[in-house]
Scaffold this motif. Structure first.
Motif, short mmCIF file in Angstrom:
data_model
loop_
_atom_site.label_atom_id
_atom_site.label_comp_id
_atom_site.label_asym_id
_atom_site.label_seq_id
_atom_site.Cartn_x
_atom_site.Cartn_y
_atom_site.Cartn_z
N GLN A 104 0.32 -1.09 0.10
CA GLN A 104 -0.14 0.14 0.09
C GLN A 104 0.91 1.24 0.47
OE1 GLN A 104 -2.95 -0.23 3.06
NE2 GLN A 104 -4.29 1.81 2.49
N ALA A 105 2.01 1.14 0.77
CA ALA A 105 2.56 2.04 0.97
C ALA A 105 3.42 2.70 -0.82
CB ALA A 105 3.97 2.18 1.96
N ILE A 106 3.81 1.39 -1.57
CA ILE A 106 4.73 1.21 -2.85
C ILE A 106 3.85 2.20 -3.69
CG2 ILE A 106 5.38 -0.08 -4.45
CD1 ILE A 106 7.09 -1.59 -2.33
N SER A 107 2.64 2.02 -3.21
CA SER A 107 1.29 2.26 -5.07
C SER A 107 0.95 3.70 -4.53
CB SER A 107 0.19 1.03 -4.28
OG SER A 107 -0.20 1.95 -2.88
N LEU A 108 1.49 4.21 -3.62
CA LEU A 108 1.72 6.03 -3.33
C LEU A 108 2.74 6.76 -4.08
CD1 LEU A 108 1.17 6.22 0.89
CD2 LEU A 108 -1.16 6.35 -0.86
N ASN A 109 3.47 5.76 -4.30
CA ASN A 109 4.23 6.67 -5.71
C ASN A 109 4.34 8.11 -4.86
OD1 ASN A 109 5.85 5.66 -7.97
ND2 ASN A 109 4.62 6.31 -9.16
N ASP A 110 5.17 7.76 -3.85
CA ASP A 110 5.59 8.98 -2.93
C ASP A 110 7.42 9.15 -3.34
OD1 ASP A 110 6.65 7.44 -0.83
OD2 ASP A 110 5.16 8.57 0.49
N ASN A 111 8.08 10.70 -2.49
CA ASN A 111 9.15 9.75 -2.74
C ASN A 111 10.12 9.47 -1.81
OD1 ASN A 111 9.13 12.90 -4.27
ND2 ASN A 111 9.57 14.14 -2.52
N TYR A 112 9.55 8.59 -1.49
CA TYR A 112 9.82 8.02 0.17
C TYR A 112 9.54 5.49 -1.02
CZ TYR A 112 9.97 11.54 3.33
OH TYR A 112 10.45 12.30 3.82
N LYS A 113 9.63 5.76 -2.05
CA LYS A 113 9.27 4.81 -2.62
C LYS A 113 10.50 3.22 -2.81
CE LYS A 113 7.10 2.19 -6.73
NZ LYS A 113 6.81 2.38 -8.21
N THR A 114 11.77 4.29 -2.87
CA THR A 114 12.55 3.10 -2.78
C THR A 114 13.44 2.86 -1.04
OG1 THR A 114 14.16 5.03 -2.62
CG2 THR A 114 13.99 3.89 -4.82
N PHE A 115 12.39 3.26 -0.63
CA PHE A 115 12.85 3.23 0.95
C PHE A 115 12.45 1.85 1.55
CE2 PHE A 115 12.06 3.93 5.69
CZ PHE A 115 13.25 3.70 5.87
N TYR A 116 10.52 2.04 0.82
CA TYR A 116 9.83 0.85 0.77
C TYR A 116 9.37 0.05 0.60
CZ TYR A 116 7.18 5.34 1.85
OH TYR A 116 6.20 6.53 1.71
N GLU A 117 10.92 -0.54 -0.83
CA GLU A 117 10.96 -1.25 -1.63
C GLU A 117 12.33 -2.14 -0.67
OE1 GLU A 117 12.11 0.45 -5.73
OE2 GLU A 117 9.98 0.43 -6.07
N ASP A 118 12.92 -1.09 -0.27
CA ASP A 118 13.86 -2.39 1.00
C ASP A 118 12.82 -2.78 1.45
OD1 ASP A 118 15.81 -0.68 -0.89
OD2 ASP A 118 16.32 1.04 1.13
N THR A 119 12.08 -2.02 2.68
CA THR A 119 11.60 -2.49 3.40
C THR A 119 10.66 -4.10 2.90
OG1 THR A 119 11.13 -0.66 4.99
CG2 THR A 119 9.57 -2.18 4.78
N LEU A 120 9.83 -3.39 1.23
CA LEU A 120 9.40 -5.16 0.88
C LEU A 120 10.25 -5.86 0.80
CD1 LEU A 120 7.28 -6.98 -0.43
CD2 LEU A 120 7.77 -5.16 -2.37
#
Length: 128
Positions: A104-120
């Motif tokens: 859900q966070a990744i789908s927001l496509n905000d400035n932190y997307k790569t950070f969220y991908e690390d969490t994934l």
């Protein structure tokens, strides 16, 4: 002297929030937690203050409390909150919730997307 810090003496909510964030950033978690609680007694519906208090629980690795408060904030458009909630679920071994939340966070496509991908990636590595 941080132990005598009194958020209620502050006249402005945003000034108070910035002051509490300073305590948090300098790792005075006990004092920051007390200040967030006092501020929430004054400004009961402030999601930023509640998010800040929740982050203290997260930083202290009190994941059960963090989960309760993150779910209470329930801001589905706040990527950093969703990221921390996903990590909280992961630490509590709730892998399905962790993965759904970080997606859900990744789908927001905000400035932190790569950070969220690390969490994934961390979730995928630990939840097999």
């Amino acid at each position: 002297m941080y132990g005598r810090f009194n958020i209620l003496s502050l006249s402005n909510e945003k000034f108070g929030l910035n002051t509490v964030i300073l305590l948090e950033n300098t790792k005075h978690y006990k004092e920051a937690k007390s200040a967030y609680i006092a501020a929430l007694n004054r400004w009961k519906n402030d999601k930023e203050l509640l998010f800040g208090l929740t982050n203290i629980h997260f930083l202290e690795k009190d994941y059960k409390s963090a989960k309760k408060f993150y779910e209470k904030v329930n801001d589905l458009k706040n990527g950093p909150l969703l990221n921390n909630l996903a990590i909280t679920y992961l630490r509590l071994k709730e892998c399905t919730k962790a993965k759904n939340t970080i997606l859900q966070a990744i789908s927001l496509n905000d400035n932190y997307k790569t950070f969220y991908e690390d969490t994934l990636n961390e979730i995928n590595a630990l939840c097999r």
